[in-house]
Design a protein around this motif. Structure first.
Motif, PDB file in Angstrom:
ATOM      1  N   UNK A 247       0.984  -1.440  -0.070  1.00 23.62           N
ATOM      2  CA  UNK A 247      -0.054   0.109  -0.045  1.00 23.62           C
ATOM      3  C   UNK A 247       0.695   0.980  -0.048  1.00 23.62           C
ATOM      4  N   UNK A 248       1.772   1.389   0.733  1.00 20.30           N
ATOM      5  CA  UNK A 248       2.883   2.500   0.793  1.00 20.30           C
ATOM      6  C   UNK A 248       3.953   2.956  -0.669  1.00 20.30           C
ATOM      7  N   UNK A 249       3.772   1.693  -1.296  1.00 16.74           N
ATOM      8  CA  UNK A 249       4.374   1.598  -2.568  1.00 16.74           C
ATOM      9  C   UNK A 249       3.539   1.590  -3.663  1.00 16.74           C
ATOM     10  N   UNK A 250       2.201   1.581  -3.505  1.00 15.87           N
ATOM     11  CA  UNK A 250       0.946   1.865  -4.829  1.00 15.87           C
ATOM     12  C   UNK A 250       0.814   3.813  -4.151  1.00 15.87           C
ATOM     13  N   UNK A 251       0.873   4.040  -2.486  1.00 17.57           N
ATOM     14  CA  UNK A 251       0.899   5.402  -2.424  1.00 17.57           C
ATOM     15  C   UNK A 251       1.831   6.666  -3.098  1.00 17.57           C
ATOM     16  N   UNK A 252       3.205   5.825  -2.569  1.00 19.73           N
ATOM     17  CA  UNK A 252       4.269   6.261  -3.669  1.00 19.73           C
ATOM     18  C   UNK A 252       4.380   6.485  -5.337  1.00 19.73           C
ATOM     19  N   UNK A 253       3.766   5.907  -5.679  1.00 17.18           N
ATOM     20  CA  UNK A 253       3.719   6.019  -7.794  1.00 17.18           C
ATOM     21  C   UNK A 253       2.758   6.834  -8.006  1.00 17.18           C
ATOM     22  N   UNK A 254       1.570   6.699  -6.572  1.00 11.75           N
ATOM     23  CA  UNK A 254       0.356   7.717  -7.095  1.00 11.75           C
ATOM     24  C   UNK A 254       0.681   9.318  -7.092  1.00 11.75           C
ATOM     25  N   UNK A 255       1.718   9.568  -6.306  1.00 14.53           N
ATOM     26  CA  UNK A 255       2.629  10.711  -5.798  1.00 14.53           C
ATOM     27  C   UNK A 255       3.433  11.589  -6.860  1.00 14.53           C
ATOM     28  N   UNK A 256       4.024  10.808  -7.372  1.00 10.06           N
ATOM     29  CA  UNK A 256       4.935  11.201  -9.044  1.00 10.06           C
ATOM     30  C   UNK A 256       3.591  11.801  -9.479  1.00 10.06           C
ATOM     31  N   UNK A 257       2.807  11.320 -10.395  1.00  8.41           N
ATOM     32  CA  UNK A 257       2.098  11.865 -11.447  1.00  8.41           C
ATOM     33  C   UNK A 257       1.522  13.035 -10.820  1.00  8.41           C
ATOM     34  N   UNK A 258       1.617  12.747  -9.688  1.00  8.28           N
ATOM     35  CA  UNK A 258       0.545  13.898  -8.655  1.00  8.28           C
ATOM     36  C   UNK A 258       1.587  15.523  -8.555  1.00  8.28           C
ATOM     37  N   UNK A 259       2.776  15.143  -8.264  1.00  5.94           N
ATOM     38  CA  UNK A 259       4.067  15.584  -8.265  1.00  5.94           C
ATOM     39  C   UNK A 259       4.597  16.876  -9.712  1.00  5.94           C
ATOM     40  N   UNK A 260       4.569  15.793 -10.819  1.00  8.10           N
ATOM     41  CA  UNK A 260       4.329  16.491 -12.390  1.00  8.10           C
ATOM     42  C   UNK A 260       2.872  17.125 -12.354  1.00  8.10           C
ATOM     43  N   UNK A 261       1.975  16.987 -12.543  1.00  3.44           N
ATOM     44  CA  UNK A 261       0.855  17.509 -12.618  1.00  3.44           C
ATOM     45  C   UNK A 261       1.071  19.309 -11.711  1.00  3.44           C
ATOM     46  N   UNK A 262       1.450  19.074 -10.542  1.00  2.00           N
ATOM     47  CA  UNK A 262       1.383  20.760 -10.009  1.00  2.00           C
ATOM     48  C   UNK A 262       2.449  21.338 -10.384  1.00  2.00           C
ATOM     49  N   UNK A 263       3.759  20.305 -10.300  1.00  2.68           N
ATOM     50  CA  UNK A 263       4.656  21.149 -10.991  1.00  2.68           C
ATOM     51  C   UNK A 263       4.232  22.355 -12.094  1.00  2.68           C
ATOM     52  N   UNK A 264       3.628  20.978 -13.226  1.00  2.00           N
ATOM     53  CA  UNK A 264       3.345  22.076 -14.817  1.00  2.00           C
ATOM     54  C   UNK A 264       1.745  22.806 -14.636  1.00  2.00           C
ATOM     55  N   UNK A 265       1.288  22.385 -13.458  1.00  2.00           N
ATOM     56  CA  UNK A 265       0.602  23.808 -13.458  1.00  2.00           C
ATOM     57  C   UNK A 265       1.388  25.221 -12.922  1.00  2.00           C
ATOM     58  N   UNK A 266       2.082  24.933 -12.096  1.00  4.18           N
ATOM     59  CA  UNK A 266       2.850  25.961 -11.388  1.00  4.18           C
ATOM     60  C   UNK A 266       3.529  26.835 -12.678  1.00  4.18           C
ATOM     61  N   UNK A 267       4.316  25.701 -13.399  1.00 10.34           N
ATOM     62  CA  UNK A 267       5.222  26.812 -14.231  1.00 10.34           C
ATOM     63  C   UNK A 267       4.310  26.869 -15.222  1.00 10.34           C
ATOM     64  N   UNK A 268       3.184  26.828 -15.744  1.00  9.64           N
ATOM     65  CA  UNK A 268       2.212  27.364 -16.358  1.00  9.64           C
ATOM     66  C   UNK A 268       1.444  28.939 -16.113  1.00  9.64           C
ATOM     67  N   UNK A 269       1.649  28.689 -14.802  1.00  7.19           N
ATOM     68  CA  UNK A 269       0.616  29.955 -14.203  1.00  7.19           C
ATOM     69  C   UNK A 269       2.253  30.902 -14.327  1.00  7.19           C
ATOM     70  N   UNK A 270       2.890  30.675 -14.068  1.00  6.80           N
ATOM     71  CA  UNK A 270       4.319  31.117 -14.143  1.00  6.80           C
ATOM     72  C   UNK A 270       4.461  32.169 -15.509  1.00  6.80           C
ATOM     73  N   UNK A 271       4.525  31.326 -16.655  1.00  6.66           N
ATOM     74  CA  UNK A 271       4.491  31.782 -17.299  1.00  6.66           C
ATOM     75  C   UNK A 271       3.335  32.388 -18.530  1.00  6.66           C
ATOM     76  N   UNK A 272       2.253  32.472 -17.627  1.00  5.32           N
ATOM     77  CA  UNK A 272       1.065  33.615 -17.827  1.00  5.32           C
ATOM     78  C   UNK A 272       0.125  32.748 -18.951  1.00  5.32           C
TER      79      UNK A 272
END
Length: 328
Positions: A247-272
Motif C-alpha cells: 500500500x505504501x508503494x502504491x501511494x508513492x507511485x500515485x504521488x509521482x504523477x500528482x507532483x508532475x501535474x502540480x509542477x506543470x500547473x505552477x510553470x503554466x501560471x508562471x508563464x501566464x
C-alpha cells in the motif's frame, strides 16, 4: 454461449490502459512536429526549415492511419493479454476462488474458473494476438520505422509470459515492471517515434505518468487478491512486500504523477499561459481521482479503487493531450 461472461472476460476496466498511452504519445508527436516547423521570417528560407517542413507534411499525410493502427494494436494486444491471463491462471487453479459473481464476492468472474473450456479461452487470446500483429505490421510499414518490429515482438512475448510458460514473471513479482515498460515506455514513446521519427521530453513525461498509472491498476488488483495469490503460490509484488508495504508503494507511485501535474500547473501560471486553462482544469480533475484512489485503497474498497484508477489514467491522458495541443 454466455456473452455476458465473455464480455467480463475482456476486463473492460483495464482497456483504457492500452489506448490512453497511445493518444498521449500521438499528442506529444504532434507538438514536436508543429514545433519543428517554426522558421524565421527571412529569405531565402534556411535549408533546415525546408527539411523540417518536408518531414512535417510527410508525417501529417499518414498521421491518422499510423495513429489508428497504433491504437488498434494496443487495444487488441491488451485483450489478448486478458484472455491469456485468464487461461494461464485458470489451468493453474489461481482463479479457483473467482468463479462467483463480482456483485456477490467483490471479485470479477474469470472464464476458465467459471467453467468455460480452457482451449476456447486460449483460442480467443490467439485470435486477438493475431489481429494485434496485423495492426503492428501496419504500424511498421506505414511509418517505415523498422526498429519497432523487434520491440513489438518483445511485447508479444511479454504478453504471454506474464502468466504463461513454466516460469511466468507475473508470479515472481515483476508484473508491475513489465506493465510500466509496455504500457508506458513502449506504448507512448513507440507511438511518438512511429509518428514523428523521434522522442522528446514531453513524450518521456507522458510515458512515465501513463506507465505508473497503469501500474496502479495492477497494484490495486494485486492488493485485492493478496491473500488468494499467496495461498495459490502466485508471488506478486504485493505478496512479496506484504499488504502494508505494498500500500505504501502504491501511494508513492500515485504521488509521482500528482507532483508532475502540480509542477506543470505552477510553470503554466508562471508563464501566464492562459490558453492552457483547459489542461489545468483536467489536471485538477486528475488530482481528485488520484486522491480518491488513495483513499479507497486505504479503506480497502478495491471494487471502487479500480474504476477510480482507470479514471485517473483517462483524465491524465486528457490533460496531457490538451497541454500538447494548446501549447503550439
Amino acid at each position: 454461449m454466455n456473452w455476458k461472461l465473455w464480455i467480463k472476460g475482456l476486463r473492460p476496466k483495464t482497456l483504457p490502459a492500452s489506448v490512453v498511452p497511445v493518444l498521449v504519445g500521438a499528442a506529444s508527436a504532434w507538438r514536436g512536429l508543429r514545433q519543428s516547423t517554426v522558421c524565421p521570417d527571412i529569405y531565402p528560407v534556411p535549408r533546415s526549415c525546408i527539411t523540417a517542413l518536408n518531414i512535417y507534411h510527410d508525417a501529417v499525410s499518414r498521421f491518422a492511419a499510423v495513429l489508428l493502427a497504433c491504437a488498434m494494436l494496443a487495444l487488441f494486444l491488451q485483450i489478448a493479454v486478458n484472455f491469456a491471463n485468464d487461461y494461464s491462471d485458470g489451468i493453474r487453479g489461481t482463479d479457483a476462488s473467482r468463479s462467483i459473481d463480482e456483485a456477490e464476492g467483490g471479485k470479477p468472474e474469470r472464464l476458465v474458473a467459471s467453467g468455460v473450456r480452457p482451449v476456447n479461452v486460449l483460442a480467443a487470446a490467439g485470435v486477438n494476438a493475431a489481429i494485434a500483429c496485423i495492426f503492428g505490421m501496419g504500424v511498421v510499414l506505414l511509418s517505415e520505422q523498422y526498429l519497432l518490429l523487434p520491440v513489438g515482438a518483445a511485447c508479444l512475448l511479454a504478453a504471454w509470459f506474464y502468466t504463461g510458460g513454466k516460469h511466468p514473471y507475473g508470479y515472481m513479482g515483476l508484473g508491475e515492471l513489465f506493465v510500466f515498460l509496455c504500457f508506458g515506455c513502449v506504448a507512448t514513446l513507440g507511438t511518438q517515434y512511429a509518428l514523428a521519427g523521434r522522442v522528446d521530453l514531453f513524450g518521456g513525461i507522458g510515458a512515465l505518468c501513463t506507465g505508473l498509472l497503469s501500474c496502479v491498476m495492477l497494484m490495486v488488483n494485486n492488493l485485492r487478491d493478496v491473500q488468494d495469490d499467496a495461498a495459490s503460490g502466485k508471488r506478486t509484488l504485493a505478496v512479496r512486500l506484504g499488504r502494508r508495504r505494498a500500500e505504501m508503494l502504491l501511494f508513492a507511485v500515485l504521488a509521482v504523477p500528482a507532483m508532475i501535474l502540480l509542477i506543470a500547473g505552477l510553470l503554466a501560471l508562471y508563464a501566464n499561459a492562459a490558453r492552457l486553462w483547459p489542461a489545468a482544469l483536467l489536471s485538477v480533475w486528475c488530482l481528485r481521482f488520484l486522491w480518491s484512489v488513495a483513499v479507497a485503497v486505504r479503506e480497502r474498497r478495491f471494487a471502487a479503487a479500480l474504476p477510480l484508477s482507470s479514471m485517473a489514467l483517462l483524465t491524465y491522458g486528457a490533460a496531457h493531450i490538451a497541454a500538447m495541443l494548446l501549447s503550439v
